[in-house]
Design a protein around this motif. Sequence first.
Motif, PDB file in Angstrom:
ATOM      1  N   LEU A  55       0.808  -1.212   0.000  1.00 50.79           N
ATOM      2  CA  LEU A  55       0.000   0.000   0.000  1.00 50.79           C
ATOM      3  C   LEU A  55       0.843   1.264   0.000  1.00 50.79           C
ATOM      4  O   LEU A  55       0.483   2.262  -0.631  1.00 50.79           O
ATOM      5  CB  LEU A  55      -0.936  -0.001   1.212  1.00 50.79           C
ATOM      6  N   ILE A  56       1.981   1.232   0.700  1.00 53.42           N
ATOM      7  CA  ILE A  56       2.858   2.404   0.717  1.00 53.42           C
ATOM      8  C   ILE A  56       3.387   2.687  -0.686  1.00 53.42           C
ATOM      9  O   ILE A  56       3.408   3.834  -1.153  1.00 53.42           O
ATOM     10  CB  ILE A  56       4.017   2.198   1.714  1.00 53.42           C
ATOM     11  N   GLY A  57       3.818   1.630  -1.373  1.00 52.61           N
ATOM     12  CA  GLY A  57       4.310   1.806  -2.733  1.00 52.61           C
ATOM     13  C   GLY A  57       3.242   2.346  -3.656  1.00 52.61           C
ATOM     14  O   GLY A  57       3.478   3.287  -4.436  1.00 52.61           O
ATOM     15  N   VAL A  58       2.042   1.777  -3.578  1.00 54.19           N
ATOM     16  CA  VAL A  58       0.925   2.238  -4.413  1.00 54.19           C
ATOM     17  C   VAL A  58       0.566   3.676  -4.080  1.00 54.19           C
ATOM     18  O   VAL A  58       0.246   4.475  -4.981  1.00 54.19           O
ATOM     19  CB  VAL A  58      -0.295   1.310  -4.220  1.00 54.19           C
ATOM     20  N   ALA A  59       0.619   4.035  -2.798  1.00 54.17           N
ATOM     21  CA  ALA A  59       0.274   5.395  -2.379  1.00 54.17           C
ATOM     22  C   ALA A  59       1.233   6.418  -2.982  1.00 54.17           C
ATOM     23  O   ALA A  59       0.805   7.469  -3.489  1.00 54.17           O
ATOM     24  CB  ALA A  59       0.290   5.483  -0.857  1.00 54.17           C
ATOM     25  N   PHE A  60       2.539   6.142  -2.935  1.00 52.31           N
ATOM     26  CA  PHE A  60       3.521   7.069  -3.517  1.00 52.31           C
ATOM     27  C   PHE A  60       3.335   7.195  -5.023  1.00 52.31           C
ATOM     28  O   PHE A  60       3.348   8.308  -5.574  1.00 52.31           O
ATOM     29  CB  PHE A  60       4.943   6.606  -3.195  1.00 52.31           C
ATOM     30  N   ILE A  61       3.174   6.048  -5.709  1.00 54.02           N
ATOM     31  CA  ILE A  61       2.991   6.079  -7.153  1.00 54.02           C
ATOM     32  C   ILE A  61       1.699   6.815  -7.521  1.00 54.02           C
ATOM     33  O   ILE A  61       1.676   7.645  -8.444  1.00 54.02           O
ATOM     34  CB  ILE A  61       2.955   4.651  -7.728  1.00 54.02           C
ATOM     35  N   GLY A  62       0.621   6.528  -6.787  1.00 57.44           N
ATOM     36  CA  GLY A  62      -0.653   7.186  -7.054  1.00 57.44           C
ATOM     37  C   GLY A  62      -0.582   8.690  -6.839  1.00 57.44           C
ATOM     38  O   GLY A  62      -1.092   9.467  -7.653  1.00 57.44           O
ATOM     39  N   ALA A  63       0.068   9.100  -5.745  1.00 57.81           N
ATOM     40  CA  ALA A  63       0.196  10.532  -5.463  1.00 57.81           C
ATOM     41  C   ALA A  63       1.039  11.229  -6.526  1.00 57.81           C
ATOM     42  O   ALA A  63       0.715  12.347  -6.955  1.00 57.81           O
ATOM     43  CB  ALA A  63       0.825  10.728  -4.080  1.00 57.81           C
ATOM     44  N   ALA A  64       2.106  10.561  -6.978  1.00 56.15           N
ATOM     45  CA  ALA A  64       2.961  11.140  -8.015  1.00 56.15           C
ATOM     46  C   ALA A  64       2.206  11.258  -9.337  1.00 56.15           C
ATOM     47  O   ALA A  64       2.361  12.243 -10.070  1.00 56.15           O
ATOM     48  CB  ALA A  64       4.215  10.289  -8.194  1.00 56.15           C
ATOM     49  N   LEU A  65       1.367  10.266  -9.640  1.00 58.47           N
ATOM     50  CA  LEU A  65       0.579  10.296 -10.876  1.00 58.47           C
ATOM     51  C   LEU A  65      -0.425  11.449 -10.845  1.00 58.47           C
ATOM     52  O   LEU A  65      -0.561  12.201 -11.816  1.00 58.47           O
ATOM     53  CB  LEU A  65      -0.145   8.958 -11.062  1.00 58.47           C
ATOM     54  N   VAL A  66      -1.123  11.592  -9.721  1.00 60.70           N
ATOM     55  CA  VAL A  66      -2.096  12.674  -9.584  1.00 60.70           C
ATOM     56  C   VAL A  66      -1.400  14.034  -9.701  1.00 60.70           C
ATOM     57  O   VAL A  66      -1.887  14.941 -10.390  1.00 60.70           O
ATOM     58  CB  VAL A  66      -2.838  12.558  -8.241  1.00 60.70           C
ATOM     59  N   SER A  67      -0.253  14.169  -9.056  1.00 57.96           N
ATOM     60  CA  SER A  67       0.506  15.428  -9.127  1.00 57.96           C
ATOM     61  C   SER A  67       0.929  15.728 -10.560  1.00 57.96           C
ATOM     62  O   SER A  67       0.904  16.884 -11.002  1.00 57.96           O
ATOM     63  CB  SER A  67       1.744  15.342  -8.227  1.00 57.96           C
ATOM     64  N   SER A  68       1.304  14.681 -11.294  1.00 58.08           N
ATOM     65  CA  SER A  68       1.717  14.865 -12.693  1.00 58.08           C
ATOM     66  C   SER A  68       0.544  15.318 -13.554  1.00 58.08           C
ATOM     67  O   SER A  68       0.685  16.207 -14.411  1.00 58.08           O
ATOM     68  CB  SER A  68       2.293  13.553 -13.245  1.00 58.08           C
ATOM     69  N   VAL A  69      -0.621  14.720 -13.339  1.00 62.74           N
ATOM     70  CA  VAL A  69      -1.816  15.103 -14.099  1.00 62.74           C
ATOM     71  C   VAL A  69      -2.171  16.558 -13.823  1.00 62.74           C
ATOM     72  O   VAL A  69      -2.474  17.336 -14.747  1.00 62.74           O
ATOM     73  CB  VAL A  69      -3.003  14.177 -13.745  1.00 62.74           C
ATOM     74  N   LEU A  70      -2.144  16.969 -12.551  1.00 61.02           N
ATOM     75  CA  LEU A  70      -2.458  18.355 -12.200  1.00 61.02           C
ATOM     76  C   LEU A  70      -1.442  19.312 -12.809  1.00 61.02           C
ATOM     77  O   LEU A  70      -1.805  20.402 -13.269  1.00 61.02           O
ATOM     78  CB  LEU A  70      -2.477  18.494 -10.667  1.00 61.02           C
ATOM     79  N   ARG A  71      -0.180  18.904 -12.825  1.00 54.03           N
ATOM     80  CA  ARG A  71       0.871  19.733 -13.435  1.00 54.03           C
ATOM     81  C   ARG A  71       0.615  19.909 -14.928  1.00 54.03           C
ATOM     82  O   ARG A  71       0.744  21.018 -15.467  1.00 54.03           O
ATOM     83  CB  ARG A  71       2.233  19.088 -13.209  1.00 54.03           C
ATOM     84  N   ASN A  72       0.246  18.823 -15.602  1.00 56.81           N
ATOM     85  CA  ASN A  72      -0.013  18.892 -17.037  1.00 56.81           C
ATOM     86  C   ASN A  72      -1.224  19.781 -17.353  1.00 56.81           C
ATOM     87  O   ASN A  72      -1.217  20.540 -18.324  1.00 56.81           O
ATOM     88  CB  ASN A  72      -0.245  17.485 -17.600  1.00 56.81           C
ATOM     89  N   ARG A  73      -2.267  19.662 -16.533  1.00 62.18           N
ATOM     90  CA  ARG A  73      -3.461  20.489 -16.753  1.00 62.18           C
ATOM     91  C   ARG A  73      -3.145  21.968 -16.552  1.00 62.18           C
ATOM     92  O   ARG A  73      -3.661  22.835 -17.278  1.00 62.18           O
ATOM     93  CB  ARG A  73      -4.574  20.062 -15.801  1.00 62.18           C
ATOM     94  N   LYS A  74      -2.304  22.250 -15.584  1.00 59.88           N
ATOM     95  CA  LYS A  74      -1.921  23.632 -15.324  1.00 59.88           C
ATOM     96  C   LYS A  74      -1.066  24.177 -16.458  1.00 59.88           C
ATOM     97  O   LYS A  74      -1.135  25.361 -16.796  1.00 59.88           O
ATOM     98  CB  LYS A  74      -1.158  23.718 -14.001  1.00 59.88           C
ATOM     99  N   ALA A  75      -0.260  23.304 -17.066  1.00 60.74           N
ATOM    100  CA  ALA A  75       0.652  23.749 -18.126  1.00 60.74           C
ATOM    101  C   ALA A  75      -0.063  23.976 -19.451  1.00 60.74           C
ATOM    102  O   ALA A  75       0.389  24.772 -20.278  1.00 60.74           O
ATOM    103  CB  ALA A  75       1.760  22.717 -18.321  1.00 60.74           C
ATOM    104  N   GLU A  76      -1.202  23.314 -19.680  1.00 60.99           N
ATOM    105  CA  GLU A  76      -1.908  23.421 -20.966  1.00 60.99           C
ATOM    106  C   GLU A  76      -2.369  24.848 -21.272  1.00 60.99           C
ATOM    107  O   GLU A  76      -2.130  25.363 -22.370  1.00 60.99           O
ATOM    108  CB  GLU A  76      -3.094  22.455 -20.993  1.00 60.99           C
ATOM    109  N   PRO A  77      -3.045  25.547 -20.346  1.00 58.33           N
ATOM    110  CA  PRO A  77      -3.446  26.935 -20.645  1.00 58.33           C
ATOM    111  C   PRO A  77      -2.250  27.841 -20.905  1.00 58.33           C
ATOM    112  O   PRO A  77      -2.313  28.721 -21.755  1.00 58.33           O
ATOM    113  CB  PRO A  77      -4.203  27.368 -19.381  1.00 58.33           C
ATOM    114  N   ASP A  78      -1.149  27.615 -20.165  1.00 62.07           N
ATOM    115  CA  ASP A  78       0.053  28.420 -20.369  1.00 62.07           C
ATOM    116  C   ASP A  78       0.612  28.209 -21.767  1.00 62.07           C
ATOM    117  O   ASP A  78       1.065  29.149 -22.431  1.00 62.07           O
ATOM    118  CB  ASP A  78       1.110  28.069 -19.322  1.00 62.07           C
ATOM    119  N   ALA A  79       0.585  26.946 -22.237  1.00 66.54           N
ATOM    120  CA  ALA A  79       1.102  26.635 -23.570  1.00 66.54           C
ATOM    121  C   ALA A  79       0.240  27.291 -24.648  1.00 66.54           C
ATOM    122  O   ALA A  79       0.740  27.817 -25.647  1.00 66.54           O
ATOM    123  CB  ALA A  79       1.156  25.124 -23.775  1.00 66.54           C
TER     124      ALA A  79
END
Length: 369
Positions: A334-358
Amino acid sequence: MITRIFGLSIAITVVSLVVAYLYGGLTALALCAILGILEVSLSFDNAVINATVLQRMSEFWQRIFLTIGVLIAVFGMRLVFPLAIVWVTAGLNPIDAFDLALNPPANDAATFADGSPSYETLLTAAHPQIAAFGGMFLALLFLNFIFEERDITWLSWLEKPLAKAGKLDMLSVVVSGTGLVLVAEFLAKDEDRSTVLVAGLLGMIVYILVDGLGSMFHTEEFEEGPSGGPSTLVKATGKAAFFLFLYLEVLDASFSFDGVIGAFAITSDPIIIALGLGLIGAMFVRSITVYLVRQGTLSDYVYLEHGAHWAIGALAAILLVSIGVHVNELITGLIGVAFIGAALVSSVLRNRKAEPDAVQDAKESAPVS
């Protein structure tokens, strides 16, 4: 693409479950399925790290990893490795060790009627040195990543100060060595302290050796594209790829330690373990690795690599703590899945934030008609 990448793993899963059923009925089938799920959950971070290395290798060496590497993972680590531990620690020959594994004592007892230890007992007794070796190897992998300065950081409030501290030469060795001494002193039993120290030191030596050999034959990671176009990733070949292959195999071995040991909480039958952990679990981990490489997922979701390394750090800590305190395998997964899941969510939010800027940058740079 999904069918092509995961098709073989799905087929092998079906065959493995059928073999398990023929071998031991519904109970064996259920145990095999549980072990396969356990291995995938424990090793998802392994797949991410494998993908970061595999994408640097030439297509030929990628095939080597996905063929010969699978054989090593399935038969080497999930079948031969547990038997080898019993050969060494109990002084049994390979045939007697295999016979001991296939014929456990009645009612899952720790010993036979004559008082001799079971296969599971012998392997569990070797857990401190196994955990020390794997824990130190993974600890150095995590520390070397986290002490290196990077353009992109995930947990910036923590990663940036650690990267600055990493300017101190060999800090990762100092931190990991100190941790090993503390574990041996306060967590290991008196009779295990020397073996824990030696095994942990060997884990450090193997990591430094394999990582150093890879660096010796390291090529520039990127080169300029055709006609001065965008830079392209340089694929490692020859000696560089060979040492990357060795690095991946040792890394996979370190990741598999907790799964192999944890499997004995479910069953001590080496055939079921090989089918569940090896053929089902290891094959799916390889398929996930290939999927990440082919899809360019690590480039699209830039924090995945960070999350995987933090999961590795947690796994290293758990392995070392488990020398003195039992840690449930569910927590590890669960710890491994939690870190991977949190990193994935953070990446998605980063990409969404970058799209309007682009889009805004594109509008500003567009010629005025």
